[in-house]
Design an enzyme around this catalytic site. Sequence first.
Site, PDB file in Angstrom:
ATOM      1  N   HIS A 132       0.835  -1.219   0.000  1.00  0.00           N
ATOM      2  CA  HIS A 132       0.000   0.000   0.000  1.00  0.00           C
ATOM      3  C   HIS A 132       0.859   1.255   0.000  1.00  0.00           C
ATOM      4  O   HIS A 132       1.999   1.264   0.503  1.00  0.00           O
ATOM      5  CB  HIS A 132      -0.975  -0.001   1.172  1.00  0.00           C
ATOM      6  N   ASP A 157      -0.326   4.313   1.212  1.00  0.00           N
ATOM      7  CA  ASP A 157      -0.671   5.248   2.285  1.00  0.00           C
ATOM      8  C   ASP A 157       0.010   4.869   3.590  1.00  0.00           C
ATOM      9  O   ASP A 157       0.438   3.727   3.794  1.00  0.00           O
ATOM     10  CB  ASP A 157      -2.179   5.328   2.479  1.00  0.00           C
ATOM     11  N   ASP A 208       6.177   0.354   7.186  1.00  0.00           N
ATOM     12  CA  ASP A 208       4.765   0.138   6.854  1.00  0.00           C
ATOM     13  C   ASP A 208       4.246   1.264   5.965  1.00  0.00           C
ATOM     14  O   ASP A 208       3.617   2.191   6.454  1.00  0.00           O
ATOM     15  CB  ASP A 208       3.954   0.042   8.153  1.00  0.00           C
ATOM     16  N   GLU A 213      -5.260   1.518   2.408  1.00  0.00           N
ATOM     17  CA  GLU A 213      -5.210   0.266   3.187  1.00  0.00           C
ATOM     18  C   GLU A 213      -5.359   0.524   4.676  1.00  0.00           C
ATOM     19  O   GLU A 213      -5.923  -0.300   5.411  1.00  0.00           O
ATOM     20  CB  GLU A 213      -3.894  -0.459   2.909  1.00  0.00           C
ATOM     21  N   GLU A 214      -4.864   1.672   5.134  1.00  0.00           N
ATOM     22  CA  GLU A 214      -4.881   1.940   6.568  1.00  0.00           C
ATOM     23  C   GLU A 214      -6.262   2.319   7.099  1.00  0.00           C
ATOM     24  O   GLU A 214      -6.437   2.435   8.315  1.00  0.00           O
ATOM     25  CB  GLU A 214      -3.878   3.058   6.904  1.00  0.00           C
ATOM     26  N   GLU A 256       3.609  -6.787   3.736  1.00  0.00           N
ATOM     27  CA  GLU A 256       3.325  -6.188   5.038  1.00  0.00           C
ATOM     28  C   GLU A 256       4.474  -6.555   5.974  1.00  0.00           C
ATOM     29  O   GLU A 256       5.187  -7.546   5.740  1.00  0.00           O
ATOM     30  CB  GLU A 256       2.001  -6.716   5.618  1.00  0.00           C
TER      31      GLU A 256
END
Length: 351
Positions: A72, A74, A96, A127-128, A154
């Site tokens: 991701h 974001d 992350d 995603e967050e 991840e």
Amino acid sequence: MTVPQPDPERIARWTLQLCQVDSTTGQEAALIPLLTGMFRDLGARVLWQTVEGGRRNLLATWGDPKLLFSTHLDTVPPYLPPRREAGRLWGRGTCDAKGILATMMETIRLLLAEGRRDLAFLGVVGEETDSLGARIALDLKRTLPDLLGVINGEPTGNVLATGQRGSAHLCLRCRGRAAHSGTPEEGLNAAFPMFDWISDLRRLPGRVDPVLGPEVWNLGTLKTGRAINVVPDEAETRLFARTVAGSTFVQDVQRLRPEVGEVDVLFERGPEVFPRLEGFPTAPVPFGSDAPTLRNLARSRFVVMTGPGSIRVAHTEDEFLDLAEAVTGARQYLDLTRYLLDRPQGSDYVI
């Protein structure tokens, strides 16, 4: 013949460049110019998929993709500018997941140098928060008709996740009747039945899955009252549960509801189990991801989730990534690619 190795300096440079851009959820568009240049330098065909409000998913492809790398774009707030101290990178997104993105780019660079032309990379937004980018990305399936599998990045400490627990986001409300604090008998304090409700939930026996571990839930917010001298006429709590197979948590919340209470199930998704691959270490992870959604891009829904970094420092003010771990992660991505793609032609993966 010397086998090219991942370059920690390149991973560091790319990670720092990415982390210098504030792309907290909602502001991912700020990465578009940088990522466009990075992936074009790798010889990719670059497609930006519109999501909403200027936010876009990135799809980079080389040839006819059989394997998709994804993570991701974001990060969570607040933005923390990056810095390097010896072999460690600090700052928001270092583990992350911009450090993972840079590690995947280095892996792809090495695979391209070997002559591979059956790869793709997908960077998704949101995603967050609500995984909107991953859900919109499913429209790309027709662009990837021969995709066999997905490697979702991840921070797992470079082990393959055995799966992930389900998610349940609940809003609990209790209604009361306001009154002057000097005459509480004239009102109905909404906070008290809410406290009793939560206490009942805390006494529920824990459920443990042999693969995914324990079921857990978190009381994220609790709001009640308008002023200290007014009997509260409302109380609201938000709960987030990480559920396992056979969970009855949502039903238990409903069952224990007081007469003045109500429940809204805002989001619910079941647990997922990911495949184990011979020779690769595995472990359960305590967090959710886009992997259950993105696996639907592959024709047999094959996905593995792994990456350098620790979830224990993600989302904290002390987020960091060790470059040595990123190099190990790149080597594992190379091993995974060879394991997954060097198979008899026409064979799909078994979930």
